[in-house]
Design a protein around this motif. Structure first.
Motif, PDB file in Angstrom:
ATOM      1  N   HIS A  15      -1.228   2.710   5.992  1.00 32.70           N
ATOM      2  CA  HIS A  15      -1.021   3.820   5.060  1.00 32.70           C
ATOM      3  C   HIS A  15      -2.272   4.679   5.051  1.00 32.70           C
ATOM      4  CE1 HIS A  15       0.534   6.070   1.688  1.00 32.70           C
ATOM      5  NE2 HIS A  15      -0.512   5.770   0.936  1.00 32.70           N
ATOM      6  N   LEU A  20      -3.539  -1.939   6.010  1.00 33.05           N
ATOM      7  CA  LEU A  20      -3.584  -2.673   4.743  1.00 33.05           C
ATOM      8  C   LEU A  20      -3.338  -4.164   4.942  1.00 33.05           C
ATOM      9  CD1 LEU A  20      -1.521  -0.168   2.560  1.00 33.05           C
ATOM     10  CD2 LEU A  20      -4.005  -0.276   2.886  1.00 33.05           C
ATOM     11  N   GLY A  43      -5.002  -6.318  -2.480  1.00 31.28           N
ATOM     12  CA  GLY A  43      -3.753  -5.976  -1.805  1.00 31.28           C
ATOM     13  C   GLY A  43      -2.503  -6.195  -2.637  1.00 31.28           C
ATOM     14  N   ALA A  46      -0.566  -2.936  -2.967  1.00 37.57           N
ATOM     15  CA  ALA A  46      -0.112  -2.555  -1.631  1.00 37.57           C
ATOM     16  C   ALA A  46       1.067  -3.403  -1.185  1.00 37.57           C
ATOM     17  CB  ALA A  46      -1.267  -2.676  -0.641  1.00 37.57           C
ATOM     18  N   ASP A  49       4.124  -2.082  -2.915  1.00 38.92           N
ATOM     19  CA  ASP A  49       4.559  -0.839  -2.279  1.00 38.92           C
ATOM     20  C   ASP A  49       5.216  -1.114  -0.927  1.00 38.92           C
ATOM     21  OD1 ASP A  49       4.153   1.559  -3.803  1.00 38.92           O
ATOM     22  OD2 ASP A  49       2.008   1.164  -3.731  1.00 38.92           O
ATOM     23  N   THR A  50       4.722  -2.106  -0.219  1.00 42.25           N
ATOM     24  CA  THR A  50       5.317  -2.473   1.069  1.00 42.25           C
ATOM     25  C   THR A  50       6.737  -2.991   0.864  1.00 42.25           C
ATOM     26  OG1 THR A  50       3.132  -3.013   1.988  1.00 42.25           O
ATOM     27  CG2 THR A  50       5.062  -3.928   3.102  1.00 42.25           C
ATOM     28  N   PHE A  55       5.437   2.095   2.483  1.00 37.20           N
ATOM     29  CA  PHE A  55       4.412   2.133   3.515  1.00 37.20           C
ATOM     30  C   PHE A  55       5.034   1.873   4.888  1.00 37.20           C
ATOM     31  CE2 PHE A  55       0.963   0.595   0.324  1.00 37.20           C
ATOM     32  CZ  PHE A  55       0.871   1.888  -0.197  1.00 37.20           C
ATOM     33  N   SER A 420      -8.462   1.720  -4.261  1.00 41.40           N
ATOM     34  CA  SER A 420      -7.593   0.997  -5.179  1.00 41.40           C
ATOM     35  C   SER A 420      -7.681   1.585  -6.579  1.00 41.40           C
ATOM     36  CB  SER A 420      -7.997  -0.485  -5.218  1.00 41.40           C
ATOM     37  OG  SER A 420      -9.282  -0.627  -5.808  1.00 41.40           O
TER      38      SER A 420
END
Length: 500
Positions: A15, A20, A43, A46, A49-50, A55, A420
């Motif tokens: 991303h 990441l 993470g 992240a 979001d994944t 992402f 972050s």
């Protein structure tokens, strides 16, 4: 239905030109509910979001078997249904839009009567949420009741407190009747009573058949969570059941060293002006749309005093702070004295703001993200939301020194949008401190910080209070977050001062 809800096998995630995750494997089975824990920046957000599909995933294998089965069952009735639509998410930031759907809200909008009306009500906003369930369990009535939003249904979104907004976002996610619910630190901004009730809320959510994956503190893992994944530097370093994780001995947080002499040197760069009265309010009331948000508040803060401002969500704390920091136009015409001067006697907003270092959840939500972290901190010298002028070498040098004090130096040249949420929040704290103002107003400053960052920030703040005459007003829903230097308390409930 498949027993596997999602499966990541040896995936790489990128991303904004950053990797990441590399070779990440993570699997969630039906009946499992996961807590993601780890230091800030490890993470957790992240990974959420994944999972939500936000992402780019490169290599490896990705599948959502349980969600894909539901999509296939609805191919004839809803050909546009995708697994992503069966996922609900509550993130660290929100993006509401105005009634004309042309722009997002802006900082200070909630305190401006005309502009604050340019927003949907809670009821209107929730009516826009589409459910993809044939027989939805989370009806409007059940959701409103569960999240205690009944009394707020006609309130404009922009007028909600930080904690009320968090409950609204959870409600909106539930109304989708998702098969999978992703929660990013859902307890952040919630008062003690609502946090205590959240365990029951989450139990009801998981009992309804919705699986939950949540980023949270290791000290706030709800009872309905079955498994824990520990993250470190973009890797899942351990997984276990919740019972096994909680049976371990707690790990002592090692704090970064604080350069006290450097902190003293930074504070000595400027001489804070002397005032007799920092703030004095006499029988001050504030009303919006017929609702009295503050009711006959009298309060005096003298220079060098350190106050905690406490109370449940919606008690009026943010409105009170807005009267002090120049953001609320209703301060005019009221008996308010700031820095030995009657409010409305010819001073400008900038005259007020130059005396204050300020941080709030709203500032975090609406702060522009195009600057580097160093430029964000330097903007504190000019009281602007971001660096809107050419950087000045001397001020940038001081800002960098503050970054070292708060262990942020490595992010100086990194764009604010790429770090972050915890680094963003710490950068805004450094922005508040950089000009050494006579008054600090910190509204829930430790939101999103891990235990080590919180302890380090409190150490910095207590040291500032020990070696200077700084005045402090500190808001938190967590007693353990309030610095030791705080000696006085103002408590609000339903807009009124409560004697403590």
């Amino acid at each position: 239905m498949s027993t596997t809800l999602l499966s990541f096998e040896h995936i790489t995630v990128r991303h904004l030109q950053q990797t990441l995750f590399a070779d990440l494997t993570f699997r969630v089975e039906q009946g499992q509910n996961w807590a993601l824990i780890g230091k800030s920046g490890s993470g957790k957000s992240a990974l959420l979001d994944t999972i939500a599909g936000n992402f780019n995933i490169m290599g490896g294998r990705v599948s959502y078997p349980g969600l894909e089965e539901v999509v296939q069952q609805h191919t004839a009735t809803d050909p546009f249904l995708t697994p992503r639509k069966l996922i609900g998410r509550v993130g660290a930031k929100y993006a509401f839009r105005n009634l004309s759907n042309t722009t997002e809200f802006y900082y200070q909008q909630r305190f401006n009567a005309h502009d604050s009306e340019d927003a949907l009500t809670v009821q209107g906003y929730l009516a826009t949420i589409q459910s993809y369930a044939d027989e939805p369990f989370w009806t409007y009535e059940r959701t409103i009741d569960t999240l205690n939003l009944g009394h707020l249904q006609q309130q404009q979104l922009i007028k909600l407190s930080n904690g009320e907004t968090k409950r609204l976002l959870i409600a909106a996610a539930l109304l989708k009747n998702p098969l999978l619910l992703l929660l990013n630190n859902p307890l952040t901004g919630l008062d003690k009573q609502t946090r205590a009730a959240f365990d029951d809320i989450l139990t009801a959510i998981t009992a309804s058949g919705t699986a939950v994956i949540m980023a949270t503190s290791p000290h706030e893992i709800p009872s309905s969570i079955t498994h824990v994944a520990e993250l470190e530097s973009g890797r899942i370093v351990a997984t276990s059941t919740r019972q096994a994780f909680q049976a371990r001995q707690p790990v002592t947080t090692e704090l970064p060293p604080l350069d006290t002499e450097e902190l003293r040197a930074l504070l000595s760069l400027t001489t804070a002006p002397a005032f007799e009265v920092i703030a004095r309010l006499e029988n001050v009331s504030v009303t919006y749309g017929g609702k009295r948000v503050l009711d006959q508040i009298s309060w005096e803060v003298r220079q060098g005093e350190r106050w905690a401002l406490v109370g449940p969500n919606g008690a009026g704390k943010s409105t009170l702070l807005s009267l002090l920091n120049g953001d609320n136009p209703q301060a005019y015409g009221k008996q308010i004295k700031l820095f030995d001067r009657q409010r409305g006697s010819g001073e400008s907003i900038w005259d007020i703001k130059k005396q204050i270092g300020f941080v709030s959840p709203e500032l975090f939500q609406y702060f522009p993200a195009q600057n580097t972290c160093l430029h964000v901190i330097e903007s504190g010298f000019y009281d602007t939301l971001g660096l809107l002028r050419k950087s000045e070498a001397a001020n940038a040098a001081v800002a960098l020194r503050w970054m070292r004090v708060l262990a942020l130096e490595q992010y100086a040249a990194t764009p604010f949008r790429q770090v972050s949420a915890s680094v963003q929040r710490l950068s805004l704290l450094a922005r508040a401190m950089v000009k050494n103002p006579p008054l600090f107003i910190f509204d829930e400053p430790c939101q999103g910080l891990d235990a080590g960052q919180q302890a380090h920030f409190k150490h910095v703040l207590d040291t500032i209070c020990q070696v200077s005459n700084a005045t402090l007003i500190y808001v938190s829903h967590y007693q353990q977050e309030i610095p030791a230097s705080v000696t006085q308390t103002l408590q609000l409930e339903q807009g009124r001062r409560v004697q403590t």
